[in-house]
Design a protein around this motif. Structure first.
Motif, mmCIF file in Angstrom:
data_model
loop_
_atom_site.group_PDB
_atom_site.id
_atom_site.type_symbol
_atom_site.label_atom_id
_atom_site.label_comp_id
_atom_site.label_asym_id
_atom_site.label_seq_id
_atom_site.Cartn_x
_atom_site.Cartn_y
_atom_site.Cartn_z
ATOM 1 N N ILE A 197 46.502 46.340 37.716
ATOM 2 C CA ILE A 197 46.755 46.457 38.738
ATOM 3 C C ILE A 197 48.105 45.521 39.246
ATOM 4 O O ILE A 197 47.958 44.492 39.022
ATOM 5 N N GLN A 198 48.677 46.027 39.914
ATOM 6 C CA GLN A 198 50.184 45.386 40.283
ATOM 7 C C GLN A 198 49.951 44.715 41.644
ATOM 8 O O GLN A 198 49.029 45.085 42.533
ATOM 9 N N HIS A 218 49.005 39.897 46.920
ATOM 10 C CA HIS A 218 47.951 40.449 47.174
ATOM 11 C C HIS A 218 48.060 41.965 46.090
ATOM 12 O O HIS A 218 49.152 42.075 45.879
ATOM 13 N N ALA A 219 47.031 42.168 45.636
ATOM 14 C CA ALA A 219 46.877 43.197 44.769
ATOM 15 C C ALA A 219 47.287 44.756 45.416
ATOM 16 O O ALA A 219 46.725 44.869 46.608
ATOM 17 N N ARG A 220 47.952 45.684 45.021
ATOM 18 C CA ARG A 220 48.290 46.835 45.780
ATOM 19 C C ARG A 220 47.012 47.734 45.740
ATOM 20 O O ARG A 220 47.042 48.319 46.841
ATOM 21 N N SER A 228 45.943 36.092 47.825
ATOM 22 C CA SER A 228 46.021 34.626 48.187
ATOM 23 C C SER A 228 47.057 34.444 49.116
ATOM 24 O O SER A 228 48.319 35.166 49.040
ATOM 25 N N ILE A 229 46.702 33.830 50.024
ATOM 26 C CA ILE A 229 47.511 33.717 51.367
ATOM 27 C C ILE A 229 47.901 32.109 51.468
ATOM 28 O O ILE A 229 47.364 31.248 51.001
ATOM 29 N N HIS A 230 48.959 32.178 52.350
ATOM 30 C CA HIS A 230 49.424 30.553 52.496
ATOM 31 C C HIS A 230 48.320 29.599 52.917
ATOM 32 O O HIS A 230 47.612 30.298 54.023
#
Ligand SMILES: Cc1cc2nc3c(=O)[nH]c(=O)nc-3n(C[C@H](O)[C@H](O)[C@H](O)COP(=O)(O)OP(=O)(O)OC[C@H]3O[C@@H](n4cnc5c(N)ncnc54)[C@H](O)[C@@H]3O)c2cc1C
Length: 404
Positions: A185-186, A284-286, A302-304
């Motif tokens: 998964i990209q 984020h995963a596509r 994962s976010i800031h």
């Protein structure tokens, strides 16, 4: 017919994996939880960080029995939130935006206490089998089992190629998720070349349950109130070079940098813990799904950390997944089927996209150049206008998106 004949397997014993295990066990599922480190060594690595949770996450953790089992000094309410920027340096508490309520707006929990409390609850839950193993392989279709199960392989099973069949695999294995990579998964990642320094500080004036965020030249800085009236948790994002210098600096140099940048917030502060630095690489995963596999928490996005929403998003994932699993069972279908996973992915998309855009956007606006910061500051002052503020409040509380 058993709706999960090969079981539900959760990979990763961080905040997301533990909460998923407790939530699904509460729904009557039998689970296996894999963590690569032994339970007694895991918590020590997160002694300084805190996690701010919103009202929806608080209710969720309370339903799991986590909140009531926390040590008394592990959790503290936030009753006031102040957001300011450089332009108010003379009076650091002059807000661009401000919320103030008698009821808590959010809560701050010490990470070590949160993870240890969940680990204790897991030990007491017979439906959860815990295994120390590093999972490395994902086999979407086990040759002997056909389409009804995927396989998991562990790096620790060196002597034989053991393949554990699974009806559903939940990857809660963090930002670098080996399972996400094994499933090819990209991801879409941005590298703002920033790190967050965390430390516990003692303030010269009491925080009075105030969470304070300031967008300064170096990057967003937040102080979250702890249970002791003068103690606060600092999360200060800045460029990697600056973070390296401040991590290596002595306490006096670090505190001078903090007090200058913060404008002597709460009368000034001094450090009472070591400092730790975390790389910030929002991604984020596509797609959060593959055959019999679902990604949750940092494995998916994962976010800031500037908005303190990463774990709140993970809890949103878990609530949605628990809802999908229980619906699938009610319909007499098998857990982990493609339709169930697609429904999960569709349901999680809006909230994840919105939080990703909001946190990336705020960081970009406030971290790049004085003019842009001032413009953003004016924008935020406008957002203090009641209807916009109410909307921001609903987003921050986790109540804007419908959850099961
Ligand atoms: C500085 C900072 C401050 C933050 N503050 C907040 C906040 O205030 N509020 C908020 O909501 N969020 C916050 N976040 C985000 C939050 O910390 C994360 O979203 C959350 O910790 C993610 O947990 P996780 O379990 O998904 O991932 P991780 O914590 O990365 O856990 C992954 C687990 O999987 C295990 N694992 C990995 N690979 C394998 C394998 N192959 N086999 C078995 N096990 C494996 C690891 O050992 C680990 O235990 C913050 C983040 C940072 C960096």
């Amino acid at each position: 017919m058993d709706s999960a004949p090969y079981g539900i397997h959760i990979v990763g014993g961080g905040l997301s994996g533990y909460a998923a295990a407790l939530a699904l066990a509460g729904h009557g599922e039998n689970l296996t939880l894999y963590e690569r480190t032994a339970p007694q060594t895991a918590p020590k690595t997160d002694a300084i960080r805190t996690t701010t949770i919103n009202a929806v996450s608080y209710q969720f953790l309370q339903n799991l029995g986590v909140i009531d089992a926390l040590p008394a000094d592990a959790i503290s309410p936030i009753r006031r939130i102040i957001v300011s920027d450089d332009s108010t340096a003379q009076q650091p508490l002059d807000p661009l935006m401000e919320w103030h309520h008698d009821q808590p707006l959010a809560w701050v929990i010490k990470n070590n206490d949160l993870i240890n409390t969940m680990a204790d609850l897991i030990k007491k839950t017979p439906a959860i089998s815990r295994r120390t193993a590093t999972i490395t392989g994902y086999h979407p279709q086990h040759t002997d089992l056909g389409a009804v199960a995927a396989g998991l392989t562990s790096a620790d099973d060196t002597t034989t190629d053991i393949c554990v069949p699974a009806s559903l695999i939940i990857a809660a294995d963090g930002r670098t998720s080996p399972l996400r990579q094994a499933a090819a998964i990209q991801t879409i990642s941005r590298d703002p070349k920033q790190s967050a320094i965390v430390a516990t500080l003692t303030l010269d004036a009491p925080h009075e349950a105030t969470a304070w965020q300031k967008f300064v030249k170096t990057g967003p800085m937040a102080l979250m109130p702890l249970s002791q009236p003068f103690d606060a948790a600092l999360v200060w994002s800045m460029t990697n070079d600056h973070a390296t210098r401040l991590i290596e600096a002595d306490d006096a140099t670090f505190m001078h940098a903090f007090n200058t940048a913060s404008g002597q917030i709460f009368g000034g502060a001094h450090a009472i813990s070591p400092r730790q630095s975390f790389p910030i690489i929002p991604q984020h995963a596509r797609t959060p799904i593959a055959r019999r596999l679902v990604l949750i928490g940092d494995a998916a996005h994962s976010i800031h950390p500037l908005a303190g929403q990463g774990y709140n998003l993970a809890i949103g994932d878990i609530m949605e997944l628990a809802g999908q699993i229980s619906r699938t069972k009610t319909l007499g279908m098998d857990i982990g089927n493609a339709a169930m996973l697609k429904a999960y992915a569709r349901a999680r998309c809006p909230e994840i996209a919105m939080m990703t855009l909001a946190t990336d956007g705020l960081n970009w606006l406030f971290s790049s150049g004085k003019k842009r910061r001032r413009l953003a500051g004016i924008g935020m002052s406008l957002a203090n206008f009641p209807p916009l503020k109410a909307l921001a409040e609903r987003v921050a509380s986790g109540r804007i998106f419908h959850r099961h």
